[in-house]
Design a protein around this motif. Structure first.
Motif, short mmCIF file in Angstrom:
data_model
loop_
_atom_site.label_atom_id
_atom_site.label_comp_id
_atom_site.label_asym_id
_atom_site.label_seq_id
_atom_site.Cartn_x
_atom_site.Cartn_y
_atom_site.Cartn_z
N PHE A 15 1.45 -19.72 42.89
CA PHE A 15 1.53 -20.40 41.60
C PHE A 15 2.68 -21.41 41.54
CE2 PHE A 15 -1.04 -16.77 40.21
CZ PHE A 15 -1.96 -17.40 39.39
N GLY A 16 3.46 -21.49 42.62
CA GLY A 16 4.56 -22.45 42.65
C GLY A 16 5.63 -22.15 41.62
N LEU A 17 6.02 -20.88 41.50
CA LEU A 17 6.98 -20.45 40.49
C LEU A 17 8.40 -20.41 41.05
CD1 LEU A 17 4.90 -17.51 39.00
CD2 LEU A 17 5.34 -19.71 37.90
N TYR A 18 9.35 -20.40 40.15
CA TYR A 18 10.76 -20.25 40.53
C TYR A 18 11.04 -18.80 40.92
CZ TYR A 18 15.87 -20.24 39.92
OH TYR A 18 17.23 -20.08 40.10
N HIS A 19 10.44 -17.86 40.15
CA HIS A 19 10.67 -16.45 40.44
C HIS A 19 9.55 -15.62 39.82
CE1 HIS A 19 12.88 -12.92 41.58
NE2 HIS A 19 12.88 -12.46 40.35
N ALA A 51 10.24 -4.65 41.77
CA ALA A 51 9.96 -5.62 42.84
C ALA A 51 10.33 -7.02 42.37
CB ALA A 51 8.49 -5.58 43.23
N GLY A 52 10.93 -7.79 43.27
CA GLY A 52 11.28 -9.17 42.98
C GLY A 52 10.96 -10.04 44.18
N ALA A 53 10.53 -11.25 43.94
CA ALA A 53 10.11 -12.12 45.04
C ALA A 53 11.29 -12.59 45.88
CB ALA A 53 9.36 -13.33 44.48
N GLY A 54 11.07 -12.64 47.18
CA GLY A 54 12.06 -13.19 48.10
C GLY A 54 13.31 -12.35 48.23
N ASP A 55 14.30 -12.93 48.92
CA ASP A 55 15.56 -12.23 49.16
C ASP A 55 16.32 -11.98 47.87
OD1 ASP A 55 15.05 -12.20 51.88
OD2 ASP A 55 16.13 -14.08 52.25
N VAL A 96 7.55 -13.75 34.96
CA VAL A 96 7.55 -14.94 35.82
C VAL A 96 8.41 -16.03 35.21
CG1 VAL A 96 5.32 -14.48 36.89
CG2 VAL A 96 5.38 -15.70 34.73
N HIS A 97 9.07 -16.82 36.08
CA HIS A 97 10.02 -17.84 35.66
C HIS A 97 9.63 -19.20 36.26
CE1 HIS A 97 13.49 -14.91 34.65
NE2 HIS A 97 12.37 -14.22 34.79
N SER A 98 10.00 -20.26 35.53
CA SER A 98 9.80 -21.62 36.03
C SER A 98 11.07 -22.43 35.78
CB SER A 98 8.62 -22.28 35.31
OG SER A 98 8.54 -23.66 35.64
N VAL A 99 11.29 -23.45 36.62
CA VAL A 99 12.44 -24.33 36.43
C VAL A 99 12.13 -25.44 35.44
CG1 VAL A 99 13.36 -23.87 38.73
CG2 VAL A 99 11.76 -25.77 38.40
N ASN A 100 10.88 -25.53 34.99
CA ASN A 100 10.46 -26.60 34.09
C ASN A 100 10.39 -26.12 32.64
OD1 ASN A 100 10.00 -28.38 36.32
ND2 ASN A 100 8.05 -27.33 36.68
N LEU A 101 10.81 -26.97 31.72
CA LEU A 101 10.63 -26.69 30.31
C LEU A 101 9.15 -26.76 29.96
CD1 LEU A 101 13.53 -28.83 28.80
CD2 LEU A 101 13.42 -26.34 28.87
N ASN A 102 8.72 -25.94 29.00
CA ASN A 102 7.33 -25.96 28.51
C ASN A 102 6.32 -25.79 29.65
OD1 ASN A 102 8.20 -26.58 25.79
ND2 ASN A 102 8.59 -28.65 26.52
N HIS A 103 6.66 -24.92 30.58
CA HIS A 103 5.79 -24.76 31.75
C HIS A 103 4.55 -23.92 31.45
CE1 HIS A 103 4.89 -24.44 36.07
NE2 HIS A 103 4.55 -23.19 35.82
N PHE A 104 4.70 -22.89 30.61
CA PHE A 104 3.61 -21.94 30.40
C PHE A 104 2.83 -22.25 29.12
CE2 PHE A 104 6.90 -19.52 32.77
CZ PHE A 104 6.18 -19.32 33.93
N SER A 105 1.51 -22.06 29.20
CA SER A 105 0.62 -22.30 28.06
C SER A 105 -0.16 -21.03 27.74
CB SER A 105 -0.36 -23.43 28.39
OG SER A 105 -1.24 -23.02 29.43
N GLU A 106 -0.93 -21.08 26.66
CA GLU A 106 -1.77 -19.94 26.30
C GLU A 106 -2.83 -19.68 27.37
OE1 GLU A 106 -1.38 -17.73 23.94
OE2 GLU A 106 0.46 -18.77 23.41
N GLU A 107 -3.31 -20.76 28.01
CA GLU A 107 -4.25 -20.58 29.12
C GLU A 107 -3.60 -19.83 30.27
OE1 GLU A 107 -7.45 -21.15 29.73
OE2 GLU A 107 -7.75 -21.70 27.64
#
Length: 219
Positions: free
Chosen positions: A60-64, A81-85, A156-167
Motif C-alpha cells: 500500500f506504500g505506507l509509512y508504517h 507486530a510492527g513493519a520493518g526494523d 496504519v500511518h502515512s507521511v501525507n496529509l489527507n491520505h486516507f478516505s472513507e473508501e
C-alpha cells in the motif's frame, strides 16, 4: 465553440479521473487478496501478524503499519507486530496503550468498533510524536473483529496529509476482518497443537510409569 471544447475536455478529464480511481481500487483489492491469502497460510500467530504488517506497508506504500492486540484481562492494547526494523524495535520495547484512553485513535477504534481516520495528526490535542515515527501526518485505526469480539486494532500511518478516505476505510476494514479470522484460526491451531503435545507427554509418562511398575513387580 470554446465552451463546447472546455466542456468536452472537462468530461474527458473526469472520465480519466474515474478510470484512475477504479484502477487504484482494483489494485488495492488485489493487495487485500494477496495479504489475506498469505495470512491464511501461516499458522503461527506472531509470524502471521508480522507478515501482514510488512506486506501491508510494502503493497500500500505506507509509512508504517502495525497491529495492537487486545488484552481484556489487563484492559490494554499491546503492540504485537510492527513493519520493518522500526516496528520490531517498538514491539521489543513493550509498547502498550490503555483501552480507557478514549482520546487516542487506536483506543477509540476499539470502543467504537469502526475505522477511524485522522488526516492531520498534528492537529489532534492528544497526539504525541513517536521519535521512531517522526514523519507521520495521517493515521487510520481499524478494529480487527472476529464474530462479536474485537481481537485488536490495525493501525496504519502515512507521511501525507489527507491520505486516507472513507473508501480506504472500507478497504482496510475488509482486510482487518480477514486478518482477524486468520489470527483466530492460528490461535485455535496453536491451542490444539499444545493440547496434542500435552496428551502425548501424558501418554509417555503413563507408559514410563507402567514399565517401571512392571519392572518392580517382576523384581
Amino acid at each position: 465553440l470554446a465552451e463546447q471544447i472546455a466542456e468536452r475536455v472537462s468530461e474527458q478529464l473526469e472520465r480519466l479521473r474515474l478510470t484512475e480511481e477504479i484502477q487504484k481500487r482494483a489494485a488495492e483489492l488485489a493487495t487485500v487478496a494477496t495479504v489475506s491469502t498469505a495470512a491464511s497460510t501461516v499458522l503461527n500467530p506472531d509470524e502471521l501478524l508480522q507478515q501482514v504488517v510488512d506486506l501491508t506497508k510494502e503493497r500500500f506504500g505506507l509509512y508504517h503499519a502495525q497491529v495492537y492486540l487486545a488484552d481484556d484481562a489487563w484492559n490494554t492494547l499491546l503492540l504485537a507486530a510492527g513493519a520493518g526494523d522500526i516496528g520490531k524495535q517498538m514491539v521489543l520495547s513493550g509498547n502498550t496503550i490503555p483501552m480507557e484512553k478514549n482520546e487516542l485513535l487506536v483506543s477509540r477504534a476499539t470502543h467504537e468498533r469502526k475505522a477511524l481516520i485522522s488526516n492531520d495528526v498534528r492537529r489532534e490535542e492528544s497526539f504525541q510524536i513517536n521519535p521512531l515515527l517522526p514523519d507521520t501526518r495521517s493515521e487510520m485505526a481499524v478494529p480487527m473483529i472476529a464474530g462479536d469480539k474485537v481481537l485488536g486494532v490495525f493501525d496504519v500511518h502515512s507521511v501525507n496529509l489527507n491520505h486516507f478516505s472513507e473508501e480506504d476505510a472500507n478497504i482496510y476494514t475488509t482486510l482487518a476482518s480477514q486478518v482477524a479470522v486468520s489470527l483466530q484460526n492460528a490461535r485455535l491451531y496453536a491451542e490444539q497443537a499444545e493440547t496434542v503435545a500435552q496428551l502425548r507427554e501424558l501418554d509417555r509418562l503413563k507408559s514410563s510409569f507402567l514399565a517401571n511398575m512392571s519392572h518392580e513387580l517382576r523384581t
